[in-house]
Design a protein around this motif. Structure first.
Motif, PDB file in Angstrom:
ATOM      1  N   GLU A   1      75.559  62.556  49.386  1.00 14.62           N
ATOM      2  CA  GLU A   1      74.653  61.740  48.563  1.00 14.62           C
ATOM      3  C   GLU A   1      75.134  60.286  48.480  1.00 14.62           C
TER       4      GLU A   1
ATOM      5  N   SER B   1      78.185  66.056  47.260  1.00 17.10           N
ATOM      6  CA  SER B   1      78.363  64.812  46.511  1.00 17.10           C
ATOM      7  C   SER B   1      78.684  63.644  47.453  1.00 17.10           C
TER       8      SER B   1
ATOM      9  N   ASP C   1      64.968  55.555  42.224  1.00 20.91           N
ATOM     10  CA  ASP C   1      64.573  56.967  42.296  1.00 20.91           C
ATOM     11  C   ASP C   1      65.721  57.832  42.810  1.00 20.91           C
TER      12      ASP C   1
ATOM     13  N   ILE D   1      68.485  58.286  40.261  1.00 17.17           N
ATOM     14  CA  ILE D   1      68.080  59.293  39.268  1.00 17.17           C
ATOM     15  C   ILE D   1      68.312  60.703  39.825  1.00 17.17           C
ATOM     16  N   LYS D   2      67.964  60.872  41.106  1.00 19.05           N
ATOM     17  CA  LYS D   2      68.169  62.171  41.757  1.00 19.05           C
ATOM     18  C   LYS D   2      69.647  62.524  41.824  1.00 19.05           C
TER      19      LYS D   2
ATOM     20  N   LYS E   1      72.015  61.496  39.851  1.00 20.30           N
ATOM     21  CA  LYS E   1      72.486  61.802  38.493  1.00 20.30           C
ATOM     22  C   LYS E   1      72.127  63.231  38.098  1.00 20.30           C
ATOM     23  N   LYS E   2      70.904  63.630  38.467  1.00 22.47           N
ATOM     24  CA  LYS E   2      70.463  64.995  38.160  1.00 22.47           C
ATOM     25  C   LYS E   2      71.279  66.017  38.944  1.00 22.47           C
ATOM     26  N   SER E   3      71.521  65.738  40.248  1.00 22.28           N
ATOM     27  CA  SER E   3      72.303  66.660  41.084  1.00 22.28           C
ATOM     28  C   SER E   3      73.741  66.760  40.585  1.00 22.28           C
ATOM     29  N   LYS E   4      74.275  65.625  40.137  1.00 17.45           N
ATOM     30  CA  LYS E   4      75.646  65.610  39.630  1.00 17.45           C
ATOM     31  C   LYS E   4      75.782  66.496  38.405  1.00 17.45           C
ATOM     32  N   LYS E   5      74.755  66.466  37.555  1.00 15.98           N
ATOM     33  CA  LYS E   5      74.767  67.288  36.354  1.00 15.98           C
ATOM     34  C   LYS E   5      74.688  68.768  36.722  1.00 15.98           C
ATOM     35  N   GLU E   6      73.835  69.093  37.731  1.00 13.38           N
ATOM     36  CA  GLU E   6      73.707  70.501  38.165  1.00 13.38           C
ATOM     37  C   GLU E   6      74.993  70.997  38.788  1.00 13.38           C
TER      38      GLU E   6
ATOM     39  N   GLU F   1      77.665  72.016  36.296  1.00 14.78           N
ATOM     40  CA  GLU F   1      77.485  73.360  35.747  1.00 14.78           C
ATOM     41  C   GLU F   1      77.940  74.422  36.726  1.00 14.78           C
TER      42      GLU F   1
END
Length: 544
Positions: free
Chosen positions: A192, A189, A158, A161-162, A164-169, A172
């Motif tokens: 985390e 980063s 879990d 996954i979080k 990975k999502k934060s890294k994508k945000e 941007e």
């Protein structure tokens, strides 16, 4: 040593000559004296009240139906008196000892024997292991470890996954971020990554602690299991060393010596070694022996009520080799060349192949003890000739032979792809109620009694046979067999087995009753000629 189990013959035996040699145990026709002794035993079994056992002969009797092999040994006292001994294989009515029967060679079940005492220790090990494995503490420790591992895997997945999502945000945000904002994003980063590492450390600590708690119990269990294993192995070796058999010289040889330390299960418990051991113990001279089946047939083997059978090869042959040392024994029929004096009839021949009419009791290819065969005979004329398929030694009929490797390969491929059509004719001992059908019973070799085959739904190879009745006469049925598969003894077992036709082929010395020959003949063979490609059907009618 007094012999209380010796039973003298009651009838006048003056007209019955003694056999010159002792019975060859693995293939025999019972001597008249053995038949008389066997009938006496059978009369006893029909009337006795000494024990209760369900042989499957009375549908109203309670309990699991289990047929049993019995043996008789004709013996002679030193004063010349003839008599006999009785024995059963394994246990009977859950007992090793019963009135009128010779005892087991080595009784490990005596109440004051070491086996019983050692068995108590093994049983205590089993109880201690079971107590630990069923304890609430052990179950709790096991469940805790499983729960920690499950929670660890879920939280880590879990959190990844979080991340990975934060890294994508953050990726941007970096496109428009100022220097201070970039610094803040890098710090997030890093945090985390640090938290992921701490989560791993936390759960590894919890899991390791749970493993240590569980190990307190598993170590105790493993120590007990290892001690049980060592005790069991030592007990087994002692049993193998003390379970010993006599011969006429009063020489003892143990199971461990006979089987090089690894005897098959149940070795020594058959009737034959029991009988001989008791005879040698009590200075009785063995004269003749026979074994018969009493009761319902087992589901795997072919066993007929009251029918005589040879000793098994896997368990008994090594033991009896020692017990019969230097005794004059009937000739081994497996070492006799029954093909001597018989000729091969060529039914068809061209430049590429032959079709031979093989006589009964004639090997298709060389055997272990007899080299004379169809193949060796044909190779004397055609050195490159090879038998394409085989027939049992006792089966007569058409045999296909290739004159070269290329032709052999072509014809074998036709057999493998089941393009060859075969028809056998057989005479069965009994009347079939139906006119045709299909038998589907998987077969495998009887590991204790090669080359016999047994029906085995767990490990047997598929075996199917089509059949149809030709005629019924004199309480016999002539049938055509169309084998779909080609397993060893397929037609013989499918005919004799209770789940098949339940009518053995006349003359079947393995699964029925011996006669002057096995009434099974390979009558018709249809195949494609490997060169001309034309379909050929060769027929040779049976002569019985």
């Amino acid at each position: 040593m007094s012999c209380t189990l010796f039973q003298p013959f009651q009838q006048n035996l003056s007209g019955i000559p003694l056999p010159e040699k002792f019975t060859f145990p693995f293939y025999y026709e019972p001597h008249e004296l053995s038949i008389i002794a066997a009938k006496e035993l059978q009369h006893y079994l029909e009337a006795q009240t000494d024990f209760k056992h369900n042989f499957g002969l009375n549908s109203e009797q309670d309990g699991l139906a289990i047929g049993k092999m019995f043996g008789v040994l004709v013996v002679q006292k030193q004063d010349g008196t003839l008599g006999y001994l009785w024995a059963f294989s394994g246990k009977l009515a859950d007992r090793n000892h019963l009135p009128n029967f010779v005892p087991t060679v080595y009784d490990m079940l005596t109440q004051d024997g070491y086996f019983k005492e050692e068995e108590k220790i093994l049983n205590q090990y089993n109880r201690d292991i079971e107590l630990l494995e069923n304890s609430e503490e052990y179950k709790t420790a096991t469940n805790t470890l499983e729960e920690y591992i499950k929670n660890f895997e879920k939280e880590i997945v879990d959190y990844k996954i979080k991340i990975k999502k934060s890294k994508k945000e953050r990726a941007e945000k970096r496109k428009k971020a100022t220097a201070d904002e970039l610094k803040q994003l890098n710090t997030e980063s890093q945090h985390e990554g640090i938290l992921l590492k701490k989560m791993n450390q936390y759960w590894q600590y919890k899991i390791n602690d749970a493993r240590e708690q569980l190990a307190n119990y598993t170590n105790q269990i493993n120590v007990l299991k290892e001690a049980r294993k060592e005790k069991s192995s030592a007990l087994q070796q002692r049993l193998f060393n003390e379970y010993a058999f006599l011969n006429q010289y009063q020489e003892l040889k143990s199971l461990g010596e006979i089987f090089n330390g690894n005897p098959p299960a149940g070795a020594g418990e058959c009737a034959a070694p029991k009988l001989l051991h008791y005879a040698f113990q009590h200075d009785l001279k063995p004269i003749a022996m026979a074994e018969f089946w009493w009761g319902q047939s087992p589901k795997s083997e072919v066993r007929k009520h009251q029918q005589f059978y040879p000793a098994c090869t896997g368990k008994c042959e090594p033991i009896l080799k020692h017990m019969l040392k230097d005794m004059p024994v009937d000739d081994n029929p497996f070492a006799v060349n029954w093909a001597e004096g018989k000729n091969l009839e060529i039914v068809f021949e061209d430049d590429y192949l032959l079709v031979i009419n093989k006589p009964a009791e004639f090997l298709s290819v060389p055997g272990k003890q007899v080299s004379d065969s169809v193949q060796t005979r044909v190779q004397a004329l055609h050195p490159n000739a090879l038998v394409v398929h085989r027939l049992d030694m006792s089966t007569s009929g058409l045999l296909l032979i290739a004159k070269s490797n290329a032709i052999h390969k072509n014809l074998q491929a036709q057999f493998i792809k089941r393009k060859v059509k075969k028809r056998y004719v057989a005479l069965l001992d009994g009347v079939l109620p139906e006119n045709k059908g299909v038998i589907d019973l998987p077969l495998r070799v009887d590991l204790d009694n090669r080359p016999n085959q047994i029906v085995c739904f767990d490990y047997g190879k598929p075996a199917q046979t089509q059949w149809e009745v030709v005629e019924r006469r004199n309480n016999q049925t002539m049938v055509y067999f169309y084998p779909i598969t080609g397993r060893t003894h397929q037609l013989r077992v499918h005919a004799a087995h209770s789940l098949g036709l339940n009518c053995p082929i006349i003359g079947d010395d393995l699964y029925g009753t011996k006669a002057h020959r096995l009434h099974l003949h390979a009558e018709s063979l249809t195949f494609a000629h490997p060169v001309s490609k034309q379909e050929m059907t060769i027929v040779k009618e049976a002569e019985f």
